[in-house]
Design an enzyme around this catalytic site. Structure first.
Site, mmCIF file in Angstrom:
data_model
loop_
_atom_site.group_PDB
_atom_site.id
_atom_site.type_symbol
_atom_site.label_atom_id
_atom_site.label_comp_id
_atom_site.label_asym_id
_atom_site.label_seq_id
_atom_site.Cartn_x
_atom_site.Cartn_y
_atom_site.Cartn_z
ATOM 1 C CB SER A 9 21.855 -8.358 11.077
ATOM 2 O OG SER A 9 20.773 -9.234 10.810
ATOM 3 C CG HIS A 33 25.541 -10.113 9.807
ATOM 4 N ND1 HIS A 33 26.708 -10.798 10.088
ATOM 5 C CD2 HIS A 33 24.548 -10.832 10.383
ATOM 6 C CE1 HIS A 33 26.426 -11.876 10.811
ATOM 7 N NE2 HIS A 33 25.113 -11.928 10.996
ATOM 8 C CG ASP A 35 21.686 -13.026 10.253
ATOM 9 O OD1 ASP A 35 22.694 -13.547 10.775
ATOM 10 O OD2 ASP A 35 21.320 -11.861 10.494
ATOM 11 C CG MET A 37 18.674 -18.064 9.890
ATOM 12 S SD MET A 37 17.646 -17.467 11.232
ATOM 13 C CE MET A 37 18.583 -16.035 11.770
ATOM 14 C CG HIS A 66 25.802 -15.652 10.807
ATOM 15 N ND1 HIS A 66 25.123 -15.109 11.878
ATOM 16 C CD2 HIS A 66 26.297 -16.845 11.229
ATOM 17 C CE1 HIS A 66 25.196 -15.940 12.912
ATOM 18 N NE2 HIS A 66 25.898 -17.001 12.539
ATOM 19 C CG MET A 68 23.092 -19.075 11.890
ATOM 20 S SD MET A 68 22.118 -17.715 12.547
ATOM 21 C CE MET A 68 22.184 -16.591 11.165
ATOM 22 C CG MET A 137 26.571 -17.217 17.533
ATOM 23 S SD MET A 137 26.045 -15.953 16.341
ATOM 24 C CE MET A 137 24.381 -15.570 16.889
ATOM 25 C CG ASP A 173 25.162 -12.060 15.016
ATOM 26 O OD1 ASP A 173 24.254 -11.254 15.289
ATOM 27 O OD2 ASP A 173 25.091 -12.883 14.083
ATOM 28 C CB SER A 196 16.371 -5.128 16.594
ATOM 29 O OG SER A 196 17.052 -6.113 17.267
HETATM 30 C C1 DX5 Z 1 20.630 -14.092 15.066
HETATM 31 C C2 DX5 Z 1 21.390 -13.478 13.917
HETATM 32 C C3 DX5 Z 1 21.695 -12.060 14.119
HETATM 33 C C4 DX5 Z 1 20.504 -11.144 14.297
HETATM 34 C C5 DX5 Z 1 20.952 -10.121 15.298
HETATM 35 O O1 DX5 Z 1 20.757 -15.438 15.037
HETATM 36 O O2 DX5 Z 1 22.593 -14.145 13.686
HETATM 37 O O3 DX5 Z 1 22.567 -11.557 13.119
HETATM 38 O O4 DX5 Z 1 20.046 -10.495 13.158
HETATM 39 O O5 DX5 Z 1 19.878 -9.341 15.649
HETATM 40 P P1 DX5 Z 1 19.920 -8.356 16.881
HETATM 41 O O6 DX5 Z 1 21.007 -7.375 16.621
HETATM 42 O O7 DX5 Z 1 18.566 -7.759 16.875
HETATM 43 O O8 DX5 Z 1 20.191 -9.189 18.107
HETATM 44 ZN ZN ZN Z 2 24.013 -13.158 12.299
#
Ligand code: DX5
Ligand code: ZN
Length: 217
Positions: A9, A33, A35, A37, A66, A68, A137, A173, A196
């Protein structure tokens, strides 16, 4: 033996140098990936569709979007149309999951559905034939760098049993790292998001390979 996929991600990558960040993992990661949002479904804001489209069209890796966001029924097919390999909508946000999964597939992407930690796995039972990936999740969606919720492994095992021999990927995830990936693999996951853990590592490509090795053992 299931195929294992590592899907880094870029949420917590260096967003001012995204091309260079993606190129660090392009040879070794399976998908990218992304994200999305909207500050409504989750309390955080990332790329809108126009910005995401540029990333998707530019990416040398296939993209796993993904979503959200609070209006996935409208947005999801657009992500499929611009070339995502996989598009995930959240069960909690959809008004018509069946129709949305069908339109993602019709537009040429794998149709995926995600469930938040408090959502029971049983809500997905009736959609088996329409799903190409289940996302369990392992943190509350919204931010990278949170702690892996090991108590979600029960849900992952349920999903694994439910999948049986079908071509449905099982993704986790949130909080996936060298310390947690084997726990999730053991429970049955085959597709691993890591944000991360990968981009805060001194050598992101080596970390992707390490995670894959740990999950393949
Ligand atoms: C959080 C995201 C993840 C996020 C994961 O809501 O959907 O994809 O980037 O980050 P880490 O691997 O740092 O938990
Ligand atoms: Zn994600």
């Amino acid at each position: 033996m299931q195929e294992i996929r590592i899907t880094p991600s870029i949420l917590n990558a260096d967003l001012d140098n995204l091309d260079s960040e993606i190129s660090k993992i392009a040879e070794v990661a399976d998908l990218l990936h992304l994200d999305i949002m909207d500050n409504k479904f989750v309390p955080n804001l990332t790329w809108n569709f126009e910005a995401a489209e540029k990333i998707i069209r530019n990416s040398s890796l296939p993209v796993d979007a993904h979503l959200m966001i609070s209006d996935p029924d409208i947005q999801a097919p657009k992500y499929a149309e611009v070339g995502c390999k996989s598009v995930t909508v959240h069960y909690e946000a959809t008004a018509n999951l069946k129709q949305t999964l069908q339109s993602i597939r019709r537009a040429g992407a794998r149709a995926a559905v995600g469930i938040k930690p408090k959502t029971d796995f049983s809500v997905l039972l009736e959609y088996r034939d329409l799903i190409d990936m289940i996302l369990v999740m392992t943190v509350e969606p919204g931010f990278g760098g949170q702690k892996f919720m090991a108590d979600m492994m029960d849900k992952v095992s349920k999903a694994r049993d439910f999948i049986g021999g079908a071509d449905i990927w099982l993704q986790v995830d949130g909080g996936i790292s060298e310390d947690t990936i084997e726990i999730a693999r053991e429970a049955g996951a085959d597709t691993f998001v890591a944000g991360s853990a990968v981009f805060k590592a001194p050598d992101p490509a080596a970390m992707v390979m390490k995670l894959k090795e740990l999950a393949t053992k």
